[in-house]
Design a protein around this motif. Structure first.
Motif, PDB file in Angstrom:
ATOM      1  N   ALA A  69     -55.740 -24.391 -23.105  1.00  0.00           N
ATOM      2  CA  ALA A  69     -55.227 -23.044 -23.359  1.00  0.00           C
ATOM      3  C   ALA A  69     -55.906 -22.060 -22.420  1.00  0.00           C
ATOM      4  O   ALA A  69     -57.133 -21.943 -22.420  1.00  0.00           O
ATOM      5  CB  ALA A  69     -55.485 -22.652 -24.815  1.00  0.00           C
ATOM      6  N   ILE A  70     -55.104 -21.360 -21.623  1.00  0.00           N
ATOM      7  CA  ILE A  70     -55.644 -20.377 -20.689  1.00  0.00           C
ATOM      8  C   ILE A  70     -55.095 -19.007 -21.049  1.00  0.00           C
ATOM      9  O   ILE A  70     -53.892 -18.750 -20.942  1.00  0.00           O
ATOM     10  CB  ILE A  70     -55.291 -20.730 -19.227  1.00  0.00           C
ATOM     11  CG1 ILE A  70     -55.865 -22.099 -18.855  1.00  0.00           C
ATOM     12  CG2 ILE A  70     -55.818 -19.654 -18.271  1.00  0.00           C
ATOM     13  CD1 ILE A  70     -55.553 -22.562 -17.442  1.00  0.00           C
ATOM     14  N   ASP A  71     -55.967 -18.128 -21.533  1.00  0.00           N
ATOM     15  CA  ASP A  71     -55.580 -16.768 -21.907  1.00  0.00           C
ATOM     16  C   ASP A  71     -56.240 -15.764 -20.978  1.00  0.00           C
ATOM     17  O   ASP A  71     -57.172 -16.100 -20.235  1.00  0.00           O
ATOM     18  CB  ASP A  71     -56.014 -16.472 -23.351  1.00  0.00           C
ATOM     19  CG  ASP A  71     -55.203 -17.248 -24.365  1.00  0.00           C
ATOM     20  OD1 ASP A  71     -53.967 -17.226 -24.274  1.00  0.00           O
ATOM     21  OD2 ASP A  71     -55.813 -17.873 -25.266  1.00  0.00           O
ATOM     22  N   SER A 112     -51.150 -17.935 -14.371  1.00  0.00           N
ATOM     23  CA  SER A 112     -50.033 -18.868 -14.206  1.00  0.00           C
ATOM     24  C   SER A 112     -50.232 -19.778 -13.006  1.00  0.00           C
ATOM     25  O   SER A 112     -50.031 -20.995 -13.096  1.00  0.00           O
ATOM     26  CB  SER A 112     -48.713 -18.097 -14.074  1.00  0.00           C
ATOM     27  OG  SER A 112     -48.424 -17.400 -15.261  1.00  0.00           O
ATOM     28  N   THR A 113     -50.624 -19.203 -11.879  1.00  0.00           N
ATOM     29  CA  THR A 113     -50.875 -20.012 -10.680  1.00  0.00           C
ATOM     30  C   THR A 113     -51.984 -21.018 -10.940  1.00  0.00           C
ATOM     31  O   THR A 113     -51.887 -22.199 -10.570  1.00  0.00           O
ATOM     32  CB  THR A 113     -51.254 -19.104  -9.500  1.00  0.00           C
ATOM     33  OG1 THR A 113     -50.178 -18.197  -9.236  1.00  0.00           O
ATOM     34  CG2 THR A 113     -51.532 -19.927  -8.248  1.00  0.00           C
ATOM     35  N   MET A 114     -53.043 -20.558 -11.586  1.00  0.00           N
ATOM     36  CA  MET A 114     -54.173 -21.407 -11.923  1.00  0.00           C
ATOM     37  C   MET A 114     -53.736 -22.563 -12.824  1.00  0.00           C
ATOM     38  O   MET A 114     -54.078 -23.730 -12.592  1.00  0.00           O
ATOM     39  CB  MET A 114     -55.215 -20.552 -12.646  1.00  0.00           C
ATOM     40  CG  MET A 114     -56.447 -21.254 -13.138  1.00  0.00           C
ATOM     41  SD  MET A 114     -57.375 -20.187 -14.287  1.00  0.00           S
ATOM     42  CE  MET A 114     -57.445 -18.638 -13.386  1.00  0.00           C
ATOM     43  N   ALA A 115     -52.959 -22.237 -13.866  1.00  0.00           N
ATOM     44  CA  ALA A 115     -52.520 -23.247 -14.827  1.00  0.00           C
ATOM     45  C   ALA A 115     -51.556 -24.243 -14.183  1.00  0.00           C
ATOM     46  O   ALA A 115     -51.631 -25.450 -14.435  1.00  0.00           O
ATOM     47  CB  ALA A 115     -51.870 -22.568 -16.020  1.00  0.00           C
ATOM     48  N   LYS A 116     -50.628 -23.742 -13.351  1.00  0.00           N
ATOM     49  CA  LYS A 116     -49.682 -24.626 -12.666  1.00  0.00           C
ATOM     50  C   LYS A 116     -50.406 -25.618 -11.764  1.00  0.00           C
ATOM     51  O   LYS A 116     -50.108 -26.819 -11.759  1.00  0.00           O
ATOM     52  CB  LYS A 116     -48.704 -23.795 -11.820  1.00  0.00           C
ATOM     53  CG  LYS A 116     -47.669 -23.031 -12.599  1.00  0.00           C
ATOM     54  CD  LYS A 116     -46.839 -22.158 -11.663  1.00  0.00           C
ATOM     55  CE  LYS A 116     -45.902 -21.244 -12.436  1.00  0.00           C
ATOM     56  NZ  LYS A 116     -45.177 -20.310 -11.546  1.00  0.00           N
ATOM     57  N   SER A 151     -46.116 -19.482 -21.077  1.00  0.00           N
ATOM     58  CA  SER A 151     -45.702 -18.712 -22.260  1.00  0.00           C
ATOM     59  C   SER A 151     -45.311 -17.292 -21.879  1.00  0.00           C
ATOM     60  O   SER A 151     -44.406 -16.705 -22.476  1.00  0.00           O
ATOM     61  CB  SER A 151     -46.814 -18.694 -23.309  1.00  0.00           C
ATOM     62  OG  SER A 151     -47.878 -17.850 -22.926  1.00  0.00           O
ATOM     63  N   GLY A 152     -45.987 -16.718 -20.896  1.00  0.00           N
ATOM     64  CA  GLY A 152     -45.663 -15.361 -20.459  1.00  0.00           C
ATOM     65  C   GLY A 152     -44.247 -15.260 -19.939  1.00  0.00           C
ATOM     66  O   GLY A 152     -43.559 -14.251 -20.146  1.00  0.00           O
ATOM     67  N   VAL A 211     -50.877 -27.876 -20.272  1.00  0.00           N
ATOM     68  CA  VAL A 211     -51.619 -26.670 -19.914  1.00  0.00           C
ATOM     69  C   VAL A 211     -50.690 -25.501 -20.213  1.00  0.00           C
ATOM     70  O   VAL A 211     -49.563 -25.463 -19.719  1.00  0.00           O
ATOM     71  CB  VAL A 211     -52.006 -26.649 -18.422  1.00  0.00           C
ATOM     72  CG1 VAL A 211     -52.812 -25.386 -18.105  1.00  0.00           C
ATOM     73  CG2 VAL A 211     -52.780 -27.894 -18.035  1.00  0.00           C
ATOM     74  N   MET A 212     -51.145 -24.567 -21.042  1.00  0.00           N
ATOM     75  CA  MET A 212     -50.328 -23.403 -21.366  1.00  0.00           C
ATOM     76  C   MET A 212     -51.145 -22.140 -21.162  1.00  0.00           C
ATOM     77  O   MET A 212     -52.317 -22.097 -21.531  1.00  0.00           O
ATOM     78  CB  MET A 212     -49.826 -23.468 -22.812  1.00  0.00           C
ATOM     79  CG  MET A 212     -48.809 -22.375 -23.153  1.00  0.00           C
ATOM     80  SD  MET A 212     -48.184 -22.434 -24.872  1.00  0.00           S
ATOM     81  CE  MET A 212     -47.242 -23.943 -24.838  1.00  0.00           C
ATOM     82  N   ASP A 213     -50.546 -21.138 -20.545  1.00  0.00           N
ATOM     83  CA  ASP A 213     -51.262 -19.877 -20.359  1.00  0.00           C
ATOM     84  C   ASP A 213     -50.504 -18.747 -21.020  1.00  0.00           C
ATOM     85  O   ASP A 213     -49.294 -18.821 -21.220  1.00  0.00           O
ATOM     86  CB  ASP A 213     -51.470 -19.586 -18.868  1.00  0.00           C
ATOM     87  CG  ASP A 213     -50.194 -19.161 -18.173  1.00  0.00           C
ATOM     88  OD1 ASP A 213     -50.026 -17.961 -17.918  1.00  0.00           O
ATOM     89  OD2 ASP A 213     -49.354 -20.033 -17.880  1.00  0.00           O
ATOM     90  N   GLY A 214     -51.252 -17.693 -21.389  1.00  0.00           N
ATOM     91  CA  GLY A 214     -50.633 -16.553 -22.041  1.00  0.00           C
ATOM     92  C   GLY A 214     -51.671 -15.566 -22.538  1.00  0.00           C
ATOM     93  O   GLY A 214     -52.713 -15.369 -21.910  1.00  0.00           O
TER      94      GLY A 214
END
Length: 230
Positions: free
Chosen positions: A7-9, A17-21, A34-35, A130-133
């Motif tokens: 989880a990346i918040d 997003s770039t980091m998570a991708k 998620s954004g 990996v999910m960011d938001g």
């Protein structure tokens, strides 16, 4: 090595997003933006005239929401996921300043968050994602094995956003973008439902002065430790 949920918040325009991708691609995990889901709902509202100034016609949105189709498909050339709204590619459309200036308003609506969180939890049931938001580590996946909270100064984030728009040939002043960044921070951290905050067990990453390679190295080390590789 066990499969985990990452989880990346963090704040807007931190490069989450770039980091998570990139991380998902390197470790063979599924990436979920998620954004982009909230941006897609915002784009729907803009296209269907659901905004009246900074107010949303919640009755119409509640009626429409169950029928709004949001999906992610891999771009075969880049290997990265792209966002589709009701079957149409909207990856560039959801990144415009028009959407950025309204997305926090839509994301603050409780019934929208409830619908998106439910969908996100369905997507992540099998782990290996990996999910960011804004509320992934606090609300969507409170039991995630690895939680990262990303931050950077508003000025640096505004400059990154400005550079991104310039690279796409889109208009936008740095001052306007900086005000937008600060306003989004205010809305995201003060909303009644799932406000943006660092989870108690999240690891903070201030990437204000980090290079992309330094950031990748930092993340890879945290992943190896969380997944039991070290």
């Amino acid at each position: 090595m066990k499969k985990i949920t990452i989880a990346i918040d963090g704040f807007s325009s931190c490069g989450k997003s770039t980091m998570a991708k990139d991380l998902a691609r390197e470790i063979g995990y599924i990436y979920i933006d998620s954004g982009a889901m909230y941006r897609a709902v915002t784009l729907y509202c803009l296209r269907h005239g659901l905004f009246h100034g900074d107010e949303v016609d919640t009755d119409r949105l509640k009626t429409a929401l169950p029928h709004i189709d949001i999906a992610f498909k891999l771009n075969p050339e880049t290997g990265k996921p792209q966002t589709y709204l009701d079957g149409a590619l909207v990856e560039d459309d959801i990144r415009t300043l028009a959407v950025s200036s309204k997305v926090s308003i839509v994301a603050a609506l409780g019934f929208v968050r409830e619908a998106m969180v439910s969908l996100q939890q369905q997507m992540g049931r099998e782990k290996g994602i990996v999910m960011d938001g804004r509320d992934i580590g606090t609300t969507v996946f409170p039991d995630a094995e690895l939680k990262i909270f990303v931050t950077a100064s508003p000025e640096i984030r505004a400059q990154r956003r400005y550079d991104e728009l310039q690279a796409k040939g889109e208009k936008g002043s740095y001052e306007e973008i900086l005000e937008n960044v600060k306003e989004r921070d205010r809305i995201d951290t003060s909303r009644a439902v799932s406000p943006l905050r660092k989870a108690d067990d999240a690891i903070e990453l201030d990437n204000s002065h980090m290079t992309i390679s330094e950031q990748k190295e930092w993340l890879a080390a945290r992943f190896r430790k969380a997944a039991g590789a070290e």
